[in-house]
Design a protein around this motif. Structure first.
Motif, PDB file in Angstrom:
ATOM      1  N   ALA A  73       0.875  -1.251   0.023  1.00 41.97           N
ATOM      2  CA  ALA A  73      -0.115   0.011  -0.038  1.00 41.97           C
ATOM      3  C   ALA A  73       0.776   1.421  -0.223  1.00 41.97           C
ATOM      4  N   GLY A  74       1.950   1.064   0.873  1.00 40.28           N
ATOM      5  CA  GLY A  74       2.710   2.343   1.049  1.00 40.28           C
ATOM      6  C   GLY A  74       3.504   2.517  -0.400  1.00 40.28           C
ATOM      7  N   VAL A  75       4.184   1.443  -1.063  1.00 41.71           N
ATOM      8  CA  VAL A  75       4.357   1.568  -2.316  1.00 41.71           C
ATOM      9  C   VAL A  75       3.770   2.193  -3.512  1.00 41.71           C
ATOM     10  N   TYR A  76       2.602   1.652  -3.455  1.00 44.35           N
ATOM     11  CA  TYR A  76       1.416   2.137  -4.407  1.00 44.35           C
ATOM     12  C   TYR A  76       1.169   3.430  -4.208  1.00 44.35           C
ATOM     13  N   GLY A  77       0.892   3.855  -3.013  1.00 46.39           N
ATOM     14  CA  GLY A  77       0.713   5.129  -2.603  1.00 46.39           C
ATOM     15  C   GLY A  77       1.579   5.996  -3.135  1.00 46.39           C
ATOM     16  N   VAL A  79       3.584   5.572  -5.664  1.00 42.92           N
ATOM     17  CA  VAL A  79       3.649   5.587  -7.189  1.00 42.92           C
ATOM     18  C   VAL A  79       2.604   6.481  -7.533  1.00 42.92           C
ATOM     19  N   ILE A  80       1.295   6.471  -7.027  1.00 41.02           N
ATOM     20  CA  ILE A  80       0.264   7.559  -7.199  1.00 41.02           C
ATOM     21  C   ILE A  80       0.513   8.797  -7.036  1.00 41.02           C
ATOM     22  N   GLY A  81       1.206   9.006  -5.812  1.00 40.17           N
ATOM     23  CA  GLY A  81       1.554  10.476  -5.487  1.00 40.17           C
ATOM     24  C   GLY A  81       2.708  11.145  -6.584  1.00 40.17           C
ATOM     25  N   VAL A  82       3.740  10.185  -7.236  1.00 42.18           N
ATOM     26  CA  VAL A  82       4.621  10.855  -7.881  1.00 42.18           C
ATOM     27  C   VAL A  82       4.186  10.933  -9.268  1.00 42.18           C
ATOM     28  N   THR A  83       3.452  10.208  -9.886  1.00 41.20           N
ATOM     29  CA  THR A  83       2.898  10.159 -11.256  1.00 41.20           C
ATOM     30  C   THR A  83       1.579  10.909 -11.228  1.00 41.20           C
ATOM     31  N   LYS A  84       0.866  11.113 -10.204  1.00 44.70           N
ATOM     32  CA  LYS A  84      -0.310  11.717 -10.098  1.00 44.70           C
ATOM     33  C   LYS A  84      -1.504  10.756 -11.021  1.00 44.70           C
ATOM     34  N   HIS A  85      -1.254   9.527 -10.882  1.00 45.09           N
ATOM     35  CA  HIS A  85      -2.054   8.763 -12.011  1.00 45.09           C
ATOM     36  C   HIS A  85      -2.190   7.133 -11.254  1.00 45.09           C
ATOM     37  N   TRP A  89      -0.781  -1.972 -13.566  1.00 40.57           N
ATOM     38  CA  TRP A  89       0.075  -2.924 -13.461  1.00 40.57           C
ATOM     39  C   TRP A  89       0.734  -2.663 -11.780  1.00 40.57           C
ATOM     40  N   ALA A  90       0.520  -1.528 -11.144  1.00 41.92           N
ATOM     41  CA  ALA A  90       0.901  -1.450  -9.872  1.00 41.92           C
ATOM     42  C   ALA A  90       0.007  -2.143  -8.979  1.00 41.92           C
ATOM     43  N   ALA A  91      -1.372  -2.140  -9.560  1.00 40.73           N
ATOM     44  CA  ALA A  91      -2.342  -2.717  -8.647  1.00 40.73           C
ATOM     45  C   ALA A  91      -2.321  -4.431  -8.791  1.00 40.73           C
ATOM     46  N   VAL A  92      -1.845  -4.843 -10.046  1.00 37.54           N
ATOM     47  CA  VAL A  92      -1.754  -6.280 -10.279  1.00 37.54           C
ATOM     48  C   VAL A  92      -0.210  -6.632  -9.176  1.00 37.54           C
ATOM     49  N   GLY A  93       0.515  -5.759  -9.051  1.00 43.41           N
ATOM     50  CA  GLY A  93       1.830  -5.968  -8.252  1.00 43.41           C
ATOM     51  C   GLY A  93       1.284  -6.029  -6.610  1.00 43.41           C
ATOM     52  N   LEU A 121      -7.773  -5.682  -1.442  1.00 41.82           N
ATOM     53  CA  LEU A 121      -8.689  -4.390  -1.589  1.00 41.82           C
ATOM     54  C   LEU A 121      -8.454  -3.219  -0.624  1.00 41.82           C
ATOM     55  N   GLY A 122      -8.042  -3.996   0.634  1.00 42.28           N
ATOM     56  CA  GLY A 122      -7.741  -2.717   1.635  1.00 42.28           C
ATOM     57  C   GLY A 122      -6.380  -2.152   1.243  1.00 42.28           C
ATOM     58  N   SER A 123      -5.483  -2.851   0.636  1.00 38.54           N
ATOM     59  CA  SER A 123      -4.024  -2.337   0.541  1.00 38.54           C
ATOM     60  C   SER A 123      -4.287  -1.158  -0.807  1.00 38.54           C
ATOM     61  N   VAL A 124      -5.074  -1.636  -1.728  1.00 34.18           N
ATOM     62  CA  VAL A 124      -5.128  -0.557  -2.905  1.00 34.18           C
ATOM     63  C   VAL A 124      -5.852   0.618  -2.431  1.00 34.18           C
ATOM     64  N   TYR A 125      -6.981   0.290  -1.671  1.00 32.55           N
ATOM     65  CA  TYR A 125      -7.499   1.484  -1.093  1.00 32.55           C
ATOM     66  C   TYR A 125      -6.759   2.449  -0.347  1.00 32.55           C
ATOM     67  N   LEU A 126      -5.822   1.770   0.651  1.00 37.95           N
ATOM     68  CA  LEU A 126      -4.763   2.732   1.511  1.00 37.95           C
ATOM     69  C   LEU A 126      -3.840   3.273   0.527  1.00 37.95           C
ATOM     70  N   GLY A 127      -3.307   2.520  -0.619  1.00 36.00           N
ATOM     71  CA  GLY A 127      -2.520   3.071  -1.319  1.00 36.00           C
ATOM     72  C   GLY A 127      -3.118   4.151  -2.085  1.00 36.00           C
ATOM     73  N   GLN A 128      -4.101   4.155  -2.495  1.00 40.58           N
ATOM     74  CA  GLN A 128      -4.778   5.469  -3.360  1.00 40.58           C
ATOM     75  C   GLN A 128      -4.971   6.751  -2.307  1.00 40.58           C
ATOM     76  N   LEU A 129      -5.410   6.191  -1.076  1.00 38.02           N
ATOM     77  CA  LEU A 129      -5.512   7.318   0.006  1.00 38.02           C
ATOM     78  C   LEU A 129      -4.184   8.017   0.344  1.00 38.02           C
ATOM     79  N   ILE A 130      -2.909   7.296   0.219  1.00 41.03           N
ATOM     80  CA  ILE A 130      -1.648   7.768   0.423  1.00 41.03           C
ATOM     81  C   ILE A 130      -1.202   8.848  -0.850  1.00 41.03           C
ATOM     82  N   GLY A 131      -1.570   8.168  -1.935  1.00 43.71           N
ATOM     83  CA  GLY A 131      -1.400   8.814  -3.182  1.00 43.71           C
ATOM     84  C   GLY A 131      -2.077  10.342  -3.223  1.00 43.71           C
TER      85      GLY A 131
END
Length: 187
Positions: A73-77, A79-85, A89-93, A121-131
């Motif tokens: 979740a931290g890594v995904y967040g 990635v979203i925060g840096v790229t703003k998208h 493939w990150a969700a697959v990862g 599901l929780g990890s992707v949600y948390l990652g999106q919130l971090i982003g």
């Protein structure tokens, strides 16, 4: 005088020696109590084979999956925060890492794929919130921790405003990757 003659005795036949066979049926296996042959001089030292890691431990599989979900979740967040998208493939990862961790250490327990999918599901949600918090902090010129921890309700509102059907596709992708990754890793 009559002498009593002793009846001639039959010579004893030697009895065949029966050696104990190992339980697994391998006649060439080393017998119990046997001493291994001495090592040849000038032969390199061969270390013993390490024990096989623990498997089929549902508790260890669950704990590892939770830790993997938080890290992913931290890594995904980030990635979203840096790229703003959001990146598919990150969700697959995210899902794959969680499933791999649960399956490798947890084994074939049927609960693990389901728990892995929920954690994904929780990890992707948390990652999106971090982003979202990273993007908001950068736009406002404040620290990430201030936005994420002090104004979490604002971060959730921003996520709701930006959520689109593709956002939920990423949830499904991550859950599927976690479920199938757990199944494949446990083989």
């Amino acid at each position: 005088m009559s002498q009593s003659a002793t009846p001639p005795q039959q010579p004893q036949q030697p009895q065949p020696v029966v050696q104990a066979q190992p339980v697994d049926g391998n006649p060439y296996a080393q017998q119990p109590g046997a001493v291994p042959p001495p090592q040849a001089p000038n032969a390199p030292y061969v270390p013993p084979v390490p024990p096989v890691p623990a498997r089929n431990n549902i508790g260890l599989g669950l704990v590892t999956a939770v830790v993997a979900a938080l890290v992913a979740a931290g890594v995904y967040g980030v990635v979203i925060g840096v790229t703003k998208h959001e990146i598919g493939w990150a969700a697959v990862g995210v899902g794959f890492v969680i499933g791999l961790a649960a399956g490798k250490l947890g084994g074939r327990n049927p609960v693990l794929p389901v728990v892995s999918a929920v954690l994904a599901l929780g990890s992707v949600y948390l990652g999106q919130l971090i982003g979202e918090a990273m993007i908001g902090a950068k736009d406002l010129g404040v620290s990430f921790s201030e936005v994420f921890f002090d104004h979490f309700d604002v971060v959730q509102e921003a996520w709701k405003a930006e959520a689109d059907p593709l956002t939920f596709v990423f949830f499904a992708i991550a859950a599927f990757a976690a479920f199938s990754g757990t199944k494949k890793a446990s083989l």
